[in-house]
Design a protein around this motif. Structure first.
Motif, PDB file in Angstrom:
ATOM      1  N   GLY A 179       0.822  -1.210   0.000  1.00 43.66           N
ATOM      2  CA  GLY A 179       0.000   0.000   0.000  1.00 43.66           C
ATOM      3  C   GLY A 179       0.851   1.253   0.000  1.00 43.66           C
ATOM      4  O   GLY A 179       0.384   2.345   0.285  1.00 43.66           O
ATOM      5  N   TYR A 181       5.220   2.599  -1.347  1.00 42.97           N
ATOM      6  CA  TYR A 181       6.424   2.159  -2.052  1.00 42.97           C
ATOM      7  C   TYR A 181       7.360   1.397  -1.131  1.00 42.97           C
ATOM      8  O   TYR A 181       8.199   0.623  -1.561  1.00 42.97           O
ATOM      9  CB  TYR A 181       7.140   3.363  -2.666  1.00 42.97           C
ATOM     10  N   ARG A 190      -2.898  -2.692   7.443  1.00 36.17           N
ATOM     11  CA  ARG A 190      -3.517  -3.842   6.768  1.00 36.17           C
ATOM     12  C   ARG A 190      -3.017  -5.155   7.351  1.00 36.17           C
ATOM     13  O   ARG A 190      -3.776  -6.108   7.453  1.00 36.17           O
ATOM     14  CB  ARG A 190      -3.331  -3.752   5.252  1.00 36.17           C
TER      15      ARG A 190
ATOM     16  N   LYS B  30      -9.621  -5.062  -4.375  1.00 36.83           N
ATOM     17  CA  LYS B  30      -8.229  -4.927  -4.825  1.00 36.83           C
ATOM     18  C   LYS B  30      -7.824  -3.453  -4.822  1.00 36.83           C
ATOM     19  O   LYS B  30      -6.752  -3.085  -4.370  1.00 36.83           O
ATOM     20  CB  LYS B  30      -8.094  -5.530  -6.224  1.00 36.83           C
ATOM     21  N   SER B  32      -9.039  -1.105  -3.033  1.00 32.71           N
ATOM     22  CA  SER B  32      -8.907  -0.587  -1.668  1.00 32.71           C
ATOM     23  C   SER B  32      -7.505  -0.838  -1.118  1.00 32.71           C
ATOM     24  O   SER B  32      -7.078  -0.182  -0.189  1.00 32.71           O
ATOM     25  CB  SER B  32      -9.924  -1.251  -0.745  1.00 32.71           C
ATOM     26  N   TRP B  33      -6.845  -1.843  -1.666  1.00 27.66           N
ATOM     27  CA  TRP B  33      -5.491  -2.157  -1.195  1.00 27.66           C
ATOM     28  C   TRP B  33      -4.428  -1.313  -1.904  1.00 27.66           C
ATOM     29  O   TRP B  33      -3.273  -1.330  -1.511  1.00 27.66           O
ATOM     30  CB  TRP B  33      -5.192  -3.647  -1.430  1.00 27.66           C
ATOM     31  N   ASP B  34      -4.808  -0.612  -2.972  1.00 31.95           N
ATOM     32  CA  ASP B  34      -3.821   0.174  -3.703  1.00 31.95           C
ATOM     33  C   ASP B  34      -3.277   1.305  -2.836  1.00 31.95           C
ATOM     34  O   ASP B  34      -3.964   1.765  -1.926  1.00 31.95           O
ATOM     35  CB  ASP B  34      -4.463   0.790  -4.964  1.00 31.95           C
ATOM     36  N   PRO B  35      -2.079   1.801  -3.142  1.00 30.66           N
ATOM     37  CA  PRO B  35      -1.571   2.970  -2.421  1.00 30.66           C
ATOM     38  C   PRO B  35      -2.522   4.144  -2.599  1.00 30.66           C
ATOM     39  O   PRO B  35      -3.065   4.353  -3.683  1.00 30.66           O
ATOM     40  CB  PRO B  35      -0.224   3.241  -3.105  1.00 30.66           C
ATOM     41  N   LEU B  36      -2.734   4.909  -1.530  1.00 28.78           N
ATOM     42  CA  LEU B  36      -3.658   6.039  -1.574  1.00 28.78           C
ATOM     43  C   LEU B  36      -3.090   7.148  -2.455  1.00 28.78           C
ATOM     44  O   LEU B  36      -1.877   7.232  -2.643  1.00 28.78           O
ATOM     45  CB  LEU B  36      -3.862   6.582  -0.157  1.00 28.78           C
ATOM     46  N   VAL B  39      -0.327   8.969  -0.897  1.00 26.63           N
ATOM     47  CA  VAL B  39       0.929   8.220  -0.896  1.00 26.63           C
ATOM     48  C   VAL B  39       1.590   8.315  -2.268  1.00 26.63           C
ATOM     49  O   VAL B  39       2.796   8.536  -2.391  1.00 26.63           O
ATOM     50  CB  VAL B  39       0.667   6.744  -0.520  1.00 26.63           C
ATOM     51  N   GLN B  40       0.752   8.179  -3.316  1.00 26.98           N
ATOM     52  CA  GLN B  40       1.319   8.215  -4.662  1.00 26.98           C
ATOM     53  C   GLN B  40       1.924   9.568  -4.994  1.00 26.98           C
ATOM     54  O   GLN B  40       2.981   9.652  -5.603  1.00 26.98           O
ATOM     55  CB  GLN B  40       0.255   7.853  -5.693  1.00 26.98           C
ATOM     56  N   GLY B  43       5.252  10.386  -3.930  1.00 28.07           N
ATOM     57  CA  GLY B  43       6.300   9.629  -4.607  1.00 28.07           C
ATOM     58  C   GLY B  43       7.153  10.470  -5.535  1.00 28.07           C
ATOM     59  O   GLY B  43       7.961   9.936  -6.270  1.00 28.07           O
ATOM     60  N   GLN B  61      15.395  11.565   0.881  1.00 29.89           N
ATOM     61  CA  GLN B  61      14.500  10.436   1.027  1.00 29.89           C
ATOM     62  C   GLN B  61      13.472  10.476  -0.091  1.00 29.89           C
ATOM     63  O   GLN B  61      12.838  11.519  -0.327  1.00 29.89           O
ATOM     64  CB  GLN B  61      13.815  10.515   2.394  1.00 29.89           C
ATOM     65  N   ARG B  63      10.328   7.984  -1.669  1.00 31.29           N
ATOM     66  CA  ARG B  63       9.527   6.778  -1.478  1.00 31.29           C
ATOM     67  C   ARG B  63      10.091   5.904  -0.354  1.00 31.29           C
ATOM     68  O   ARG B  63      10.198   4.681  -0.477  1.00 31.29           O
ATOM     69  CB  ARG B  63       9.440   5.974  -2.772  1.00 31.29           C
ATOM     70  N   GLY B  64      10.496   6.558   0.715  1.00 36.63           N
ATOM     71  CA  GLY B  64      10.988   5.831   1.871  1.00 36.63           C
ATOM     72  C   GLY B  64      12.371   5.256   1.706  1.00 36.63           C
ATOM     73  O   GLY B  64      12.885   4.608   2.605  1.00 36.63           O
ATOM     74  N   LYS B  65      12.976   5.480   0.541  1.00 34.47           N
ATOM     75  CA  LYS B  65      14.318   4.942   0.333  1.00 34.47           C
ATOM     76  C   LYS B  65      15.317   6.091   0.342  1.00 34.47           C
ATOM     77  O   LYS B  65      14.994   7.187  -0.086  1.00 34.47           O
ATOM     78  CB  LYS B  65      14.421   4.246  -1.025  1.00 34.47           C
ATOM     79  N   PRO B  66      16.540   5.822   0.791  1.00 35.81           N
ATOM     80  CA  PRO B  66      17.552   6.859   0.695  1.00 35.81           C
ATOM     81  C   PRO B  66      18.028   6.975  -0.755  1.00 35.81           C
ATOM     82  O   PRO B  66      18.218   5.973  -1.429  1.00 35.81           O
ATOM     83  CB  PRO B  66      18.677   6.349   1.590  1.00 35.81           C
ATOM     84  N   GLY B 102      19.924  -5.149   0.428  1.00 33.25           N
ATOM     85  CA  GLY B 102      19.111  -3.979   0.760  1.00 33.25           C
ATOM     86  C   GLY B 102      19.569  -3.157   1.949  1.00 33.25           C
ATOM     87  O   GLY B 102      18.827  -2.337   2.449  1.00 33.25           O
TER      88      GLY B 102
END
Lengths: 417, 166, 284
Positions: A179, A181, A190, B30, B32-36, B39-40, B43, B61, B63-66, B102
């Motif tokens: 849900g 990235y 969830r 399905k 409902s499970w997608d990124p909101l 959130v998108q 990105g 930072q 998408r949560g990644k460095p 990772g």
């Protein structure tokens, strides 16, 4: 409608409406279990006891837990562990019981394999048991995320990342599962839903089915002697209890199980209060930090053999990327146990392993190999460790490939004799 | 007989519409499970490169990644496939996750390498693995250049060219 | 008898697995390191006896421009926020510095702070350490300062107070409502990393690791930003005791309740066994 008369007492009142007496007879006092068994047959009841512990402690934890990345860690480590009266006890019991459940599941599973209790009419018992194993694995994995510690976060990150190995749509699937990235708030909420509602419902339903599958083929016994349960039950009911080869589930079978459960729970409480690190990894007492990886990432011990099969293939073979081979092996390892009843080509021979020399050797190879995989799944995958892991993973796959051959051979030899 | 087949047909129709409803409901679940949307939209991250000095390394930072952004100094070997050229300046933009398992490598300014503490992987200033277990160079995040600003998350022409060659 | 044999097999394989994933795996992941050194011997020890009276003069002339000594009623000259923005980090109060830090360490620190704290990877001529070096003092003068600080701080202090002085300038203790004296943004500037909250450190790192870690962080984690603070063995034990009091405050309850739970289950098991025997005698 049934004939309702004035009740002679409370039980009779209930019985006229719900047939409780017949129900108790069918489920308990006239559910026949072979006499020739050992304590390994009590593992099912031990698992029920542990599941009850998980359910009750889980409800108590649920009263204070907050599924939100900003609040989860403190709600567990401060509110529950330090403020709530006995909150620490519920959490320790919940964490240790989860680990202990897997220990007993593995013993239960190896008992089934050793005594050939997965075939000749008992396939459904085996299959529903494997479904339970998968459901418990999902339950354990989703629960491990909830405290939102470093291990929660990074294990979730690594495991959800596995789905990126699916051809073409892999990366999209990973984002869909999370849900986001990365593993984030949406993922936590969830997985919280899965852990506290959906998966427990599935587990409860499958446990019921697992019990039901036992009714027709009956429980196996130590020497896999085929019993005429009706005749044995008749003997028992006539009062010749010493002659009969069966006992009723209640109270005779359960009286022994209670003893085994008590024995195990004594040890369980020792673990809960004095020796819990194996089930509650210290690294998880550090709050999740997406910008800092712990020096070593590993799953809980009960997933390690699986993880090592994935990781064991660390070099490309014949143009195939190491990661893809690992993923294929991983999928194989997770489905092959389901197929066990059909890979054993000597389906009619339900004798215990010590009466089947080739199978006996196979069995102990499997046990030892899975332990080697488990240990090397935790060790850093460098130098010699990587090679031990590789060969253990190859052996694991090989064992399931040779199983049909050795059992077929055994069947042929059996025919000649 | 006609009666019978009509009843069959209605039965099938009921089954059919239930199945269609079921599939549509699954589709809704399905989604409902997608990124909101929030959130998108998070990105996409813009980074202004104009203020960075030579040899400087920034971590942002995305998408949560460095994401590592390195302004290569003149001595740093260039890599035409991975460098972003803005006039005379050369930059590299890399996802700061070791391609082995990772972990997050750290930048060592003296040797101009990225070193991963987990299993000893080393990457050079362009993100190419030079030592240890990493199977491939550090990934380049999708980016689009607008003058001296880059937007992470969008695929610009330069990014497409890079990924095609690599 | 057969059941005992089966039990032995089950226990054996369980124990081997446990040994492999816990003690053995952890010994492989965390190689053995030398034990904590509370003598701080690599810094040449002082061979002169300090004169506290002269130390008082030296401290008044050199230290209190930046440091407070609350026990003597001397407040720090700047508020924590101002101090953090001018020095990078809040300078410590010196009320108990003479007791909680090792004497030998203090002397070495005054001569060369960067060397004593083992922060040469963070500070150099381009980015000097906040505290200047007093390498120009004679050994006698340094001994005097140490003797004076030791004199004023002789009253015993609580575990929490040791923590606040030794750790609390950089680290917070959320679960005991303690906030780091230096704001976390300044921290990041100063050492290049945020100092973690220490509330659950006792559960995540364990006392044994912390004993060697606090004594010399750089030995345990390469490139770490945390300085060696030079706590004496006794003060370090106080810090660890405080971490345990906050992060594992139910430990005593856990350990006493454990015995009761085990005892209860043992009695349950015994009765269950007797019940089983009586039933099987009659009905099996």
């Amino acid at each position: 409608m049934a004939q309702i008369k004035k009740a002679e007492g409370f039980i009779d009142w209930l019985d006229q409406r719900l047939a409780v007496k017949a129900f108790m007879r069918v489920m308990m006092s006239e559910y026949w279990i072979p006499k020739n068994i050992n304590f390994l047959w009590a593992m099912g009841v031990v698992l029920i006891a542990l599941f009850a512990v998980l359910l009750v402690t889980g409800l108590l934890l649920l009263m204070y837990y907050k599924p939100d990345v900003a609040l989860a860690f403190d709600s567990v480590n401060y509110t529950i562990m330090q403020e709530v009266e006995y909150g620490w006890l519920w959490r320790h019991m919940h964490g240790v019981a989860a680990s202990a459940t897997f220990l007993i599941i593995y013993i239960h599973l190896f008992t089934g394999i050793y005594y050939g209790s997965y075939k000749k009419g008992r396939e459904m018992i085996w299959l529903t048991g494997m479904v339970l194993f998968v459901a418990f694995s999902a339950e354990a994995f989703s629960g491990y995320m909830l405290p939102w510690g470093q291990m929660s976060y990074w294990a979730a990150q690594v495991i959800t990342n596995l789905f990126s190995g699916i051809p073409v749509i892999g990366d999209a699937v990973v984002i869909w599962i999370r849900g986001d990235y990365v593993v984030a708030d949406a993922t936590l909420t969830r997985f919280f839903m899965l852990h506290v509602v959906l998966l427990p419902l599935v587990i409860l339903a499958v446990i019921a089915v697992h019990f039901y599958t036992l009714r027709f083929p009956h429980v196996n016994n130590q020497d896999s002697v085929e019993l005429d349960f009706e005749a044995e039950a008749k003997t028992y009911k006539e009062g010749r209890v010493k002659e009969s080869n069966v006992v009723p589930f209640w109270p005779v079978f359960l009286s022994k199980d209670f003893f085994v459960v008590g024995f195990f729970m004594t040890f369980f409480f020792f673990l809960v209060c004095y020796h819990f690190d194996f089930a509650m990894d210290p690294i998880n007492f550090e709050p999740a930090n997406s910008m800092k990886t712990p020096a070593h990432i590993y799953p809980e011990w009960y997933f390690l053999w699986n993880y090592e099969v994935l990781r064991g293939f660390f070099f490309d073979i014949g143009g195939m990327a190491a990661m893809d081979i690992g993923l294929i092996a991983f999928v194989f390892a997770n489905t092959v146990f389901f197929l066990l009843p059909f890979l054993d080509r000597n389906a009619m021979n339900t004798a215990p392993a010590h009466k089947r020399p080739a199978f006996f050797v196979w069995f102990w190879f499997l046990v030892v190999d899975m332990i080697v995989l488990t240990v090397y799944g935790k060790l850093p995958p460098t130098g010699v460790n990587a090679w031990v892991g590789f060969f253990a993973a190859v052996l694991f796959l090989g064992l399931f490939i040779v199983l049909p051959i050795i059992t077929k051979y055994e069947a042929k030899k059996g025919e000649k004799a | 007989m006609a009666q019978h087949s009509r009843r069959d047909f209605i039965g099938w129709a009921l089954g059919g519409i239930s199945a269609v409803g079921g599939v549509l409901a699954l589709g809704a679940m399905k989604k409902s499970w997608d990124p909101l949307p929030s959130v998108q939209s998070a990105g996409f991250v813009s980074v202004d490169l104009s203020g960075m000095k030579e040899g400087e390394m920034h971590t942002v930072q995305w998408r949560g990644k460095p994401v590592f952004i390195l302004h290569k100094s003149a001595e740093t070997p260039s890599n035409d496939k991975r460098d972003i050229r803005i006039g005379e300046k050369r930059f590299v933009v890399l996802i700061g996750l070791c391609t082995h398992l990772g972990c997050i490598p750290s930048y060592e300014a003296s040797s101009q390498t990225f070193k991963c503490a987990c299993h000893g992987g080393v990457f050079d200033a362009s993100g190419i693995q030079t030592f240890g277990p990493p199977p491939r160079p550090l990934d380049i995040p999708p980016f689009k250049r607008n003058g001296e600003t880059i937007v992470l998350g969008e695929e610009g022409a330069e990014y497409q060219k890079m990924t095609k060659k690599a | 008898m057969r059941e005992v044999k089966i039990l032995a097999i089950v226990v054996f394989f369980t124990a081997v697995t446990y040994w492999g994933v816990e003690p053995y795996a952890h010994s492989q992941m965390h190689p053995h390191v030398a034990p904590a050194d509370f003598g701080f011997k690599e810094m040449a020890p002082l061979h002169v006896n300090g004169n506290a009276d002269n130390g008082k003069l030296l401290v008044e002339a050199n230290c209190i421009a930046c440091h407070g000594i609350k026990s003597l009623g001397l407040e720090a000259p700047m508020s924590p926020e101002d101090a953090a923005s001018s020095y990078g980090v809040v300078p410590p109060d010196l009320s108990h510095a003479g007791v909680i830090y090792d004497k030998n360490y203090l002397a070495g620190f005054l001569k060369d702070p960067v060397r004593a704290t083992k922060l040469s990877h963070k500070f150099n001529d381009a980015k000097p350490y906040a505290m200047p070096s007093y390498g120009f003092f004679s050994d006698q003068e340094i001994a005097d300062v140490v003797a004076y600080l030791n004199n004023i701080g002789s009253s015993p202090i609580s575990d929490k107070a040791v923590f606040e002085e030794a750790c609390g300038r950089c680290h917070s203790m959320k679960y005991d409502a303690l906030k780091a004296q230096t704001p976390s943004a300044s921290m990041k500037n100063y050492l290049g990393a945020e100092a973690p909250d220490l509330s659950m450190m006792i559960r995540s790192k364990k006392a044994e690791y912390l004993t060697t870690f606090i004594n010399e962080p750089l030995k345990m984690v390469e490139g770490i930003a945390m300085p060696r603070v030079g706590l004496s063995e006794a003060s370090q034990q106080q810090v660890i005791a405080y971490l345990e009091k906050v992060g594992d405050r139910k430990k005593a309850e856990r350990e006493s309740l454990g015995l009761q739970l085990i005892g209860f289950m043992a009695i349950f098991t015994l009765i269950a066994y007797l019940w089983k025997v009586s039933i099987w005698k009659r009905a099996a």
